[in-house]
Design a protein around this motif. Structure first.
Motif, PDB file in Angstrom:
ATOM      1  N   VAL A 106       0.848  -1.180   0.000  1.00 41.22           N
ATOM      2  CA  VAL A 106       0.000   0.000   0.000  1.00 41.22           C
ATOM      3  C   VAL A 106       0.886   1.233   0.000  1.00 41.22           C
ATOM      4  CG1 VAL A 106      -1.784   1.239   1.273  1.00 41.22           C
ATOM      5  CG2 VAL A 106      -1.784  -1.267   1.210  1.00 41.22           C
ATOM      6  N   SER A 107       0.579   2.181  -0.897  1.00 39.32           N
ATOM      7  CA  SER A 107       1.403   3.384  -1.010  1.00 39.32           C
ATOM      8  C   SER A 107       1.274   4.236   0.261  1.00 39.32           C
ATOM      9  CB  SER A 107       0.976   4.196  -2.231  1.00 39.32           C
ATOM     10  OG  SER A 107       1.712   5.385  -2.305  1.00 39.32           O
ATOM     11  N   LYS A 108       2.432   4.675   0.772  1.00 35.83           N
ATOM     12  CA  LYS A 108       2.439   5.528   1.965  1.00 35.83           C
ATOM     13  C   LYS A 108       2.338   7.008   1.620  1.00 35.83           C
ATOM     14  CE  LYS A 108       5.200   2.368   4.808  1.00 35.83           C
ATOM     15  NZ  LYS A 108       6.427   2.213   5.616  1.00 35.83           N
ATOM     16  N   TYR A 109       2.772   7.339   0.376  1.00 39.05           N
ATOM     17  CA  TYR A 109       2.816   8.755   0.010  1.00 39.05           C
ATOM     18  C   TYR A 109       2.091   8.977  -1.311  1.00 39.05           C
ATOM     19  CZ  TYR A 109       6.496   8.586   3.525  1.00 39.05           C
ATOM     20  OH  TYR A 109       7.203   8.367   4.666  1.00 39.05           O
ATOM     21  N   PRO A 110       0.817   8.676  -1.382  1.00 39.96           N
ATOM     22  CA  PRO A 110       0.087   8.936  -2.623  1.00 39.96           C
ATOM     23  C   PRO A 110      -0.355  10.397  -2.678  1.00 39.96           C
ATOM     24  CG  PRO A 110      -1.370   7.918  -1.042  1.00 39.96           C
ATOM     25  CD  PRO A 110      -0.032   8.018  -0.355  1.00 39.96           C
ATOM     26  N   PHE A 111      -0.548  10.890  -3.869  1.00 41.21           N
ATOM     27  CA  PHE A 111      -1.120  12.213  -4.058  1.00 41.21           C
ATOM     28  C   PHE A 111      -1.793  12.219  -5.417  1.00 41.21           C
ATOM     29  CE2 PHE A 111       3.180  12.344  -5.611  1.00 41.21           C
ATOM     30  CZ  PHE A 111       3.107  13.026  -6.818  1.00 41.21           C
ATOM     31  N   THR A 112      -2.632  13.214  -5.639  1.00 42.35           N
ATOM     32  CA  THR A 112      -3.423  13.287  -6.864  1.00 42.35           C
ATOM     33  C   THR A 112      -3.005  14.469  -7.712  1.00 42.35           C
ATOM     34  OG1 THR A 112      -5.134  14.579  -5.758  1.00 42.35           O
ATOM     35  CG2 THR A 112      -5.396  12.170  -5.758  1.00 42.35           C
ATOM     36  N   ILE A 113      -3.246  14.283  -9.033  1.00 42.54           N
ATOM     37  CA  ILE A 113      -3.028  15.362 -10.004  1.00 42.54           C
ATOM     38  C   ILE A 113      -4.355  15.590 -10.690  1.00 42.54           C
ATOM     39  CG2 ILE A 113      -1.727  16.140 -12.016  1.00 42.54           C
ATOM     40  CD1 ILE A 113       0.499  14.253 -11.235  1.00 42.54           C
ATOM     41  N   ALA A 114      -4.961  16.748 -10.389  1.00 48.46           N
ATOM     42  CA  ALA A 114      -6.277  17.061 -10.953  1.00 48.46           C
ATOM     43  C   ALA A 114      -6.127  18.034 -12.115  1.00 48.46           C
ATOM     44  CB  ALA A 114      -7.176  17.665  -9.873  1.00 48.46           C
ATOM     45  N   GLU A 115      -6.753  17.667 -13.252  1.00 50.09           N
ATOM     46  CA  GLU A 115      -6.727  18.495 -14.463  1.00 50.09           C
ATOM     47  C   GLU A 115      -5.311  18.811 -14.900  1.00 50.09           C
ATOM     48  OE1 GLU A 115      -9.370  18.997 -16.087  1.00 50.09           O
ATOM     49  OE2 GLU A 115     -10.827  18.366 -14.557  1.00 50.09           O
ATOM     50  N   GLY A 116      -4.412  17.880 -14.649  1.00 47.04           N
ATOM     51  CA  GLY A 116      -3.033  18.021 -15.109  1.00 47.04           C
ATOM     52  C   GLY A 116      -2.179  18.942 -14.250  1.00 47.04           C
ATOM     53  N   GLN A 117      -2.625  19.334 -13.073  1.00 46.67           N
ATOM     54  CA  GLN A 117      -1.864  20.235 -12.215  1.00 46.67           C
ATOM     55  C   GLN A 117      -1.849  19.684 -10.789  1.00 46.67           C
ATOM     56  OE1 GLN A 117      -3.488  24.178 -12.514  1.00 46.67           O
ATOM     57  NE2 GLN A 117      -2.640  24.516 -14.576  1.00 46.67           N
ATOM     58  N   ILE A 118      -0.726  19.934 -10.127  1.00 46.60           N
ATOM     59  CA  ILE A 118      -0.542  19.502  -8.740  1.00 46.60           C
ATOM     60  C   ILE A 118      -0.855  20.682  -7.815  1.00 46.60           C
ATOM     61  CG2 ILE A 118       1.101  18.592  -7.050  1.00 46.60           C
ATOM     62  CD1 ILE A 118       2.647  17.350  -9.351  1.00 46.60           C
ATOM     63  N   ASP A 119      -1.681  20.415  -6.804  1.00 47.98           N
ATOM     64  CA  ASP A 119      -1.982  21.435  -5.809  1.00 47.98           C
ATOM     65  C   ASP A 119      -0.855  21.453  -4.781  1.00 47.98           C
ATOM     66  OD1 ASP A 119      -3.036  23.227  -4.079  1.00 47.98           O
ATOM     67  OD2 ASP A 119      -4.748  21.981  -3.450  1.00 47.98           O
ATOM     68  N   PRO A 120      -0.055  22.546  -4.740  1.00 48.64           N
ATOM     69  CA  PRO A 120       1.076  22.559  -3.808  1.00 48.64           C
ATOM     70  C   PRO A 120       0.644  22.548  -2.347  1.00 48.64           C
ATOM     71  CG  PRO A 120       0.849  24.690  -4.894  1.00 48.64           C
ATOM     72  CD  PRO A 120      -0.145  23.761  -5.547  1.00 48.64           C
ATOM     73  N   GLU A 121      -0.620  22.910  -2.080  1.00 48.09           N
ATOM     74  CA  GLU A 121      -1.103  22.932  -0.703  1.00 48.09           C
ATOM     75  C   GLU A 121      -1.717  21.598  -0.289  1.00 48.09           C
ATOM     76  OE1 GLU A 121      -0.415  25.402   1.151  1.00 48.09           O
ATOM     77  OE2 GLU A 121       0.376  26.642  -0.500  1.00 48.09           O
ATOM     78  N   ASP A 122      -1.749  20.650  -1.220  1.00 50.05           N
ATOM     79  CA  ASP A 122      -2.338  19.351  -0.917  1.00 50.05           C
ATOM     80  C   ASP A 122      -1.502  18.659   0.159  1.00 50.05           C
ATOM     81  OD1 ASP A 122      -3.689  16.982  -0.893  1.00 50.05           O
ATOM     82  OD2 ASP A 122      -2.928  16.271  -2.825  1.00 50.05           O
ATOM     83  N   PRO A 123      -2.124  18.245   1.290  1.00 49.68           N
ATOM     84  CA  PRO A 123      -1.354  17.618   2.376  1.00 49.68           C
ATOM     85  C   PRO A 123      -0.597  16.373   1.914  1.00 49.68           C
ATOM     86  CG  PRO A 123      -3.579  18.165   3.119  1.00 49.68           C
ATOM     87  CD  PRO A 123      -3.559  18.418   1.656  1.00 49.68           C
ATOM     88  N   ASP A 124      -1.240  15.570   1.055  1.00 48.39           N
ATOM     89  CA  ASP A 124      -0.558  14.361   0.557  1.00 48.39           C
ATOM     90  C   ASP A 124       0.682  14.733  -0.232  1.00 48.39           C
ATOM     91  OD1 ASP A 124      -2.489  12.820   1.738  1.00 48.39           O
ATOM     92  OD2 ASP A 124      -3.705  12.650  -0.096  1.00 48.39           O
TER      93      ASP A 124
END
Length: 875
Positions: A106-124
């Motif tokens: 199971v990934s410990k550090y997953p994060f999402t990319i919405a509409e081709g951009q990364i949210d720098p404030e995303d906690p993940d």
């Protein structure tokens, strides 16, 4: 080692925070002038100091990232060495985990990319950034590439596996400059996504690329690229077309020139061969008498120079050409040597059989079967062209095979060197001239072009017409349906007595191309017969009613042929439609069938000698199959026609052939019957074949086995007694005995292939089928091949015709019973031949009875006439 791992997060966080503060300070600085103690403060120096500090921190971060990369990948042996040498850290021995274990965890550090951009404030994302801050520079480049790809394809949501991304970055797999290609790089980028399949399916949708960022520009670029490629390709093809056309024209001209040269060369070669043929023919004619009385070598090439269509349609064509091995019996003349070229590969069994058979000459002459074998094997040679191996399925005539067999030709040259020799073919072909020219020997045969012209059914009727011999009513050279209908209607009108009409294809042989139709099926036939009876045969030819009958016949002929015309040989032409197609394409004749229930056909073999004389070599009554149109055998000598009448007909036909430059062996077919109107014997000439016949080959075997003489002028086969039984006090005419022979050149039975020749002869010996050398009568076989063994020839010789026919039929019956079983009869012509022999025997017995009654009647009349004067005196 534990301290390094424990404090790495704090040190990294502090260094990153310092680097961010310095970057913010640098951005806020402006060039200021500050008065302090009368000095000017230069902000540029401060900026330089900040840059140096930032550079030092960056180097420190890079080294720290390098150390952490080595620490995070301790499985590589080089990393362990570098850490130990440069930093004094001893890494423990660990077991390497596979990629499968990473993906399965199971990934410990997953994060999402919405509409081709990364949210720098995303906690993940922040947690992922904090975890891999030491080598964040390389990570940023990979994330930029991933964002660019997702933007290009307008992917709404992508879930990134942080550990997988870090592993790919650390291993260098996401380096797009490694030369693996764009597709491989995209696949590597997609491999770090947890929802890879969803993203891939979306990217594979048609037009998805043009929904993303700068999609309109990408679509325009793609359209322009395709259009430019199409325009460039079209222009290239237009420019290439003249060049291609020029190449095609040049190649065509070159081929045409080469073909023209080849045609001219071939034409010149054939003209030269034809000229040499004529020169050698003149020399052969001038020296014929001397050649036939001196030692000579005869080269027998039993080639059937039929057209390609005929050769391909004939099953077992190679064996068909080898049914004339009786030609070997020419060595019965001590001055003759024979070279026989075989169209099939003969095994030791067949070669030994003919060696023993030809070696019986001394025994036959002495009448002693125990006599030693004669040394005739030195006077005959059997050769097989090597081209038989090269063209096994082409059905080429033997002359063509021999033409392409240089080793065989050279051997023949060696055998005839310094000797008088000439060549005898079968049905002459253009390659016969080539072979004769190569061997430098004359050809005893007709020029191929003349053969093709006069060996047809129409050509034969032309010769019969010029020779003044009777032939069936008919018309020839028919090539259109209109000619066929009008000709048949006219013939049926003029010859009302004929009940059956035949249609013969010009180029066919052996009764294959024959069809028949009965005139009784015409609806207006009874009315026409009444009209004919009203006028009578003499006035019918000049009556006006003949035209009205002809018109009625012409109206009904198309329906008559379509409904009641049938091919005689359905294996070649299954239906009338198929037959008619070939008939009109090849040309043909319409011919009347004799208007009698008792019809006898006979064949006469003639030799038009180069010197000009015409000799009768053989004459025999035909044995025909169930259709009555196919010859399966014959009885020799013929007993159907008066010998003088037969000699007159043959002489006239031979002279007509000589006038048309026909030379060599020819075969004449005649039919005889009693005219129902006056009961007089009629003789019609019905066919002419230019070439050496199977009947003549079997006749040569018959003459060798009997040491007799066939006199066609008297239709007698006279056999002298053996040398040891000669009574010198008895006149020669008293010592000669007559013989009759029944011969079949091609007995067909599929079960014969199951029996080897040695077993076959033992079987015949056990059943009493054999030849009596002392009595010079019995049965002899002619073998054709060693492979299939489905056909053979059989010759039966006895003192009377009836006994010869009975013995021949008995032999057929015994052989059939021995090689057949109730459930395996096989395909054969034995039964048809036996049936025809029974019919001939019935006619023979009836003729003998009639002859005896006529002799008794004549004797009584003679006795009465001798007493007439005495009775008149008494009166």
């Amino acid at each position: 080692m534990a301290d390094v791992l424990k404090n790495k997060d704090e040190v990294g966080h502090i260094l990153v925070q310092v680097q961010d503060d310095l970057r913010q300070l640098k951005n806020n600085l402006v060039r200021l002038t500050v008065q302090e103690n009368g000095e000017v403060l230069d902000i540029q120096a401060l900026d330089a100091a900040i840059s140096r500090t930032e550079h030092g921190i960056r180097v420190t971060l890079y080294k720290s990232a390098f150390i952490m990369r080595l620490l995070n990948n301790p499985f590589h042996p080089k990393n362990k060495e570098i850490v130990q040498q440069n930093y004094g850290i001893q890494l423990p021995h660990l077991h390497k985990r596979t990629g499968a274990s990473v993906s399965s965890a199971v990934s410990k550090y997953p994060f999402t990319i919405a509409e081709g951009q990364i949210d720098p404030e995303d906690p993940d994302y922040c947690r992922f950034k904090k975890q891999y801050c030491l080598y964040w520079g390389a990570m940023v480049e990979a994330l930029d590439q991933l964002e660019r790809m997702l933007l290009d394809f307008a992917v709404p949501l992508a879930r990134v596996c942080g550990e997988r991304l870090a592993a790919c970055v650390q291993s260098g797999e996401l380096d797009w400059r490694d030369g693996r290609g764009r597709r491989a790089h995209v696949e590597k980028l997609l491999s770090v996504l947890e929802n890879r399949d969803e993203v891939w399916d979306l990217m594979c949708q048609p037009g998805q690329r043009y929904k993303g960022i700068e999609g309109h520009q990408a679509a325009a670029v793609c359209i322009q690229t395709c259009w430019r490629r199409y325009s460039a390709r079209t222009a290239y093809l237009l420019q290439l077309r003249p060049k291609w056309a020029a190449q095609v024209i040049a190649i065509s001209l070159l081929k045409h020139a080469k073909l023209g040269y080849l045609k001219k060369s071939l034409q010149a070669s054939r003209i030269r061969q034809l000229e040499n043929y004529h020169i050698r023919a003149e020399s052969l004619a001038a020296n014929w008498k001397h050649i036939t009385s001196a030692k000579r070598t005869i080269i027998h090439v039993p080639s059937l120079g039929y057209s390609q269509h005929q050769r391909l349609s004939l099953r077992g064509f190679d064996v068909l050409q080898n049914t004339q091995m009786g030609r070997l019996c020419d060595i019965r003349d001590e001055n003759v040597e024979v070279i026989y070229v075989s169209p099939v590969c003969l095994g030791k069994d067949v070669l030994q059989y003919y060696t023993r058979l030809l070696g019986l000459q001394t025994a036959i002459e002495l009448g002693d079967a125990s006599a030693p074998e004669s040394h005739c094997s030195k006077r005959f040679t059997i050769l097989m062209p090597e081209a038989l191996e090269y063209f096994p399925t082409r059905n080429m005539c033997l002359a063509s095979l021999l033409k392409y067999s240089p080793r065989t030709l050279q051997r023949i040259k060696n055998l005839i060197q310094g000797k008088q020799a000439y060549m005898i073919s079968g049905v002459t072909h253009i390659d016969d001239l080539a072979v004769a020219d190569e061997l430098e020997v004359p050809l005893l045969g007709t020029e191929p072009a003349v053969t093709q012209l006069y060996s047809t059914k129409s050509g034969g009727r032309r010769i019969f017409s010029s020779a003044g011999v009777d032939m069936p009513p008919g018309k020839w050279d028919i090539y259109t349906l209109e000619q066929l209908h009008e000709g048949l209607a006219r013939l049926m009108t003029e010859h009302m007595e004929v009940q059956r009409w035949l249609f013969k294809i010009d180029s066919e042989v052996g009764g294959r191309g024959t069809a028949y139709c009965a005139a009784c099926h015409l609806k207006c036939r009874p009315w026409a017969q009444q009209e004919f009876s009203r006028y009578g045969p003499e006035q019918w030819r000049t009556s006006q009613s003949q035209e009205s009958v002809m018109i009625k016949f012409l109206e009904e002929v198309p329906h008559l042929l379509a409904s009641y015309a049938h091919p005689a040989n359905t294996s070649c032409y299954a239906t009338w439609t198929c037959f008619l197609e070939h008939f009109l394409r090849e040309g043909g004749v319409i011919e009347a069938f004799p208007p009698s229930d008792s019809v006898t056909c006979l064949t006469v073999d003639l030799l038009v000698e180069p010197g000009g004389d015409v000799r009768m070599l053989s004459c025999g009554d035909q044995l025909r199959g169930p259709s009555g149109l196919e010859v399966v055998g014959c009885t020799v000598p013929q007993t159907s026609i008066c010998p003088d009448v037969l000699h007159s007909i043959c002489t006239r036909v031979g002279q007509a052939c000589q006038q048309r430059s026909i030379m060599g062996h020819i075969s004449l077919d005649l039919v005889t019957f009693l005219d129902p109107s006056n009961l007089e014997q009629q003789v019609w000439a019905i066919d002419l074949d230019l070439g050496y016949s199977n009947q003549l080959a079997m006749t040569q075997l018959m003459l060798m086995m009997t040491r007799g003489t066939l006199d066609c002028r008297t239709s007698k086969l006279e056999v002298p007694p053996p040398v040891r039984d000669v009574n010198t006090r008895m006149p020669l005419s008293r010592r000669l005995t007559n013989r009759f022979a029944v011969m079949c050149t091609r007995l067909l039975h599929t079960n014969l292939s199951l029996v080897y020749y040695s077993t076959f002869f033992l079987m015949c010996k056990a059943q009493g089928i054999g030849y009596d050398i002392k009595a010079r009568q019995g049965t002899v076989f002619a073998l054709h091949d060693s492979r299939d063994r489905r056909s053979l020839g059989m010759l039966t010789i006895l003192e009377d015709l009836q006994g010869a026919l009975l013995t021949f039929a008995r032999n057929l019956s015994i052989i059939h019973q021995e090689i057949s079983a109730p459930n395996m009869q096989g395909t054969n012509n034995f039964k048809d031949l036996i049936k025809d022999i029974e019919e001939v025997l019935g006619m023979t017995i009836q003729n003998q009875t009639t002859s005896q009654e006529e002799e008794i009647t004549a004797a009584e009349s003679e006795q009465l006439s001798s007493h007439k004067p005495h009775r008149s005196t008494l009166n």
